[in-house]
Enzyme design. Structure first.
Site: not given
Lengths: 423, 197
Positions: A56-57, A116, A127
């Protein structure tokens, strides 16, 4: 002798995230969605039963179950280095490596959004689900990772539903929506945006997804208003008709760069009769402020500035952190429990294999020696061999059972596999 | 108005029509219940309004519903309550008229009328947008206070005079709850029998 290591050593997560690596490094190691199958096949070819790539980013992580007893970390590091053509020394300091229960706990926290950047955000769960789906489609997700991921999804949902981590607002945009929702339902509401700041577009998007019906954009520069309205799906309107607009709208979002107040009590009082006691919510995110704070004292008119939104967002973050502190030990406990369960399954499998192995040897011996014997003697021999097999394996099976109960099923299974040479 | 069958003359004491009486009682209770529910919503409305005005974004603020939802509950309960309470008043007045009981100037009836008027003004005012949400909530609270006063006036302990009478030919039994005694009277003459608790 089987080369399979026990689960606690075979299951690993190796990767980097926003906690350990800057975006410049994360983007060099990121995987493109279309390359997942190729990358997964590459990993499996390096001595792994199972693998899932989560890219993911904010993170690049590889969850894997090694099929050999040696340390899987150097193999994964070599894969990352070769696949992305990045020298190992560039990412080695940023890499983390968890095994067994720690790897499971890490996945639980990632899926539940406790790891996160914005605690409690919802995107990471989808995701994770996507990463799992792709791995399952590529055939790189087996019994262990399937169970671990499914459990992680369960915890993520439970935390959201019962823990209430998504209830409080953690960003200014969502705080603005939350505040407006405390005044009225947002469906069928009309929003007037004055100014075209970047933060305004974030709030407008949040309001739109909350269901507002119309967005009118007014700016000193007509062209900017038109561009903003085009980008955010609103209608441009003229600042000169502000009073008329104020009679019709429910929410006014001010984000202009004017050095003075654009709206004051006079403007609101002028339209009060036409508004007929309808509630008006004003959100002023401009600095210096463009709405006179005295407006908040008027009936049916509520004014909030950037500090108020920040306060709500800060409180929301604190609340989410409190939920996270409460849940982390629970997730850690459940990860240990899952290792025990998976170890138990492993020792159960090993007991089954051991019995099959012993049955095969007994059948071979019986076939070799019972030939030419009369049926009565052959029956005696068969029973004797059965008893011997039972007595010989009694200790090993008992140990496996005991170990599964105590949480060391995977280790016991590995030892039994080595001692009895059964694969 | 919870009906009191009170009369100075023994001839007027008759059994009230059962259906009308039941309608009166049920509607009165339902109406009062709805008014009190509306007042609960009003209290929450005023609390949430205060939190929003004072910018106190705590747990109470998070847990309370939006002002719009609270107001909707308040108005729906008030409208429905007003309708049912009107039926209760009409039924009560019909019974009293049938029994030829003068009720116009009875304190309880007056309190019930004022309650009705307060809720009527509230419902009409809010429908026509003459009054705002905060004033409407205060109106509901005023109406709810009147409901409680009407209840208090209907309680036997609040009675100064006779509350229950029944009749057999030639005799009249009168139970005075406030002083808890029993008197036996003929039509024109008080008999010597008097029992005091």
């Amino acid at each position: 002798m089987s080369e399979s290591p026990p689960l606690c050593r075979a299951l690993r997560v190796i990767g980097l995230s926003h906690h350990t690596a800057p975006v410049a490094l994360r983007e060099r190691l990121a995987f493109r969605a279309e390359d997942f199958s190729k990358a997964l096949a590459n990993i499996l070819a390096r001595g792994f039963h199972e693998a899932v790539i989560l890219s993911t980013c904010n993170r690049v992580e590889i969850y894997c179950v090694s099929s050999t007893a040696d340390d899987p970390a150097p193999r994964i590091r070599a894969f990352l280095s070769e696949y992305h053509s990045v020298p190992e020394s560039d990412f080695l300091p940023a890499l983390y490596d968890h095994g067994g229960a720690d790897a499971i706990r890490h996945l639980f926290e990632v899926a539940a959004s406790l790891d996160s950047q914005i605690l409690g955000e919802t995107e990471i769960l989808s995701q994770c689900k996507e990463a799992f789906r792709v791995a399952a489609e590529c055939g790189s997700c087996g019994r262990v990772l399937q169970r671990v991921f499914e459990r992680a999804f369960f915890h993520a949902k439970e935390l959201r539903a019962d823990g209430g981590i998504g209830r409080s607002r953690a960003s200014v945009s969502s705080a603005a929506v939350d505040l407006a929702k405390k005044l009225f339902e947002l469906e069928d509401r009309v929003v007037l945006v004055i100014g075209t700041g970047e933060m305004a577009s974030g709030i407008v998007r949040a309001l739109k997804s909350a269901g507002v019906a119309e967005i009118w954009v007014a700016s000193r520069t007509e062209a900017r208003a038109q561009e903003f309205a085009k980008n955010e799906g609103g209608k441009p309107c003229l600042m000169q008709h502000l009073e008329e607009h104020l009679t019709k709208v429910d929410i006014v979002l001010v984000s202009s760069a004017a050095p003075h107040y654009i709206i004051g009590p006079k403007e609101i009082q002028a339209v009060a009769q036409k508004r007929r006691s309808r509630t008006l919510c004003l959100i002023d995110i401009s600095v210096p402020r463009n709405v006179d704070p005295a407006i908040h004292e008027l009936d049916d008119t509520f004014l909030y500035d950037i500090d108020d939104l920040e306060e709500i967002a800060r409180d929301g973050r604190k609340e989410r952190e409190a939920v996270a502190v409460h849940w982390r030990p629970r997730l850690a406990e459940d990860s240990r429990e899952l290792v025990r369960v998976l170890g138990g399954t492993e020792s159960g499998d090993m007991a089954k294999k051991l019995l099959e192995h012993a049955d095969a040897i007994r059948a071979d011996i019986l076939l070799e020696h019972a030939r030419g014997l009369d049926p009565k003697t052959a029956e005696i021999l068969r029973r004797a061999l059965e008893r011997m097999q039972g007595k010989l394996l009694h200790g090993a099976l008992g140990t496996l059972k005991q170990a599964a109960r105590e949480g060391g099923g995977a280790d016991a299974a590995a030892w039994v596999s080595r001692l009895f040479v059964c694969k | 108005m919870a009906l009191s069958i009170v009369s100075d003359t023994t001839q007027t004491v008759l059994p009230a029509p059962a259906q009308t009486f039941a309608t009166h009682i049920i509607c009165a209770f339902l109406g009062y219940g709805l008014f009190l529910t509306a007042s609960g919503a009003s209290v929450l409305y005023l609390a949430q309004n205060r939190l929003l005005k004072r910018k106190t974004f705590g747990i109470v603020f998070q847990d309370l519903p939006s002002l719009e939802k609270l107001e909707r509950l308040e108005i729906v309960c008030s409208r429905l309550g007003l309708l049912i309470f009107t039926i209760a008043l009409y039924a009560g007045a019909s019974i009293a008229t049938m029994l030829k009981v003068p009720f116009w100037f009875e304190l309880k009836f007056l309190a019930a009328q004022v309650t009705w008027l307060v809720f009527f003004v509230l419902v009409a005012g809010r429908a026509m947008r003459w009054i705002n949400g905060r004033t409407a909530a205060k109106c509901v609270l005023a109406g709810a206070s009147l409901v409680l006063i009407t209840f208090a006036l209907g309680h036997p302990l609040s009675k100064q005079t006779t509350t229950t009478q029944f009749q057999v030919p030639s005799f009249r039994f009168q139970v005075d709850r406030s002083i808890a005694n029993l008197k036996l009277e003929t039509r024109n003459q008080k008999l010597p029998l008097e029992v005091r608790a």
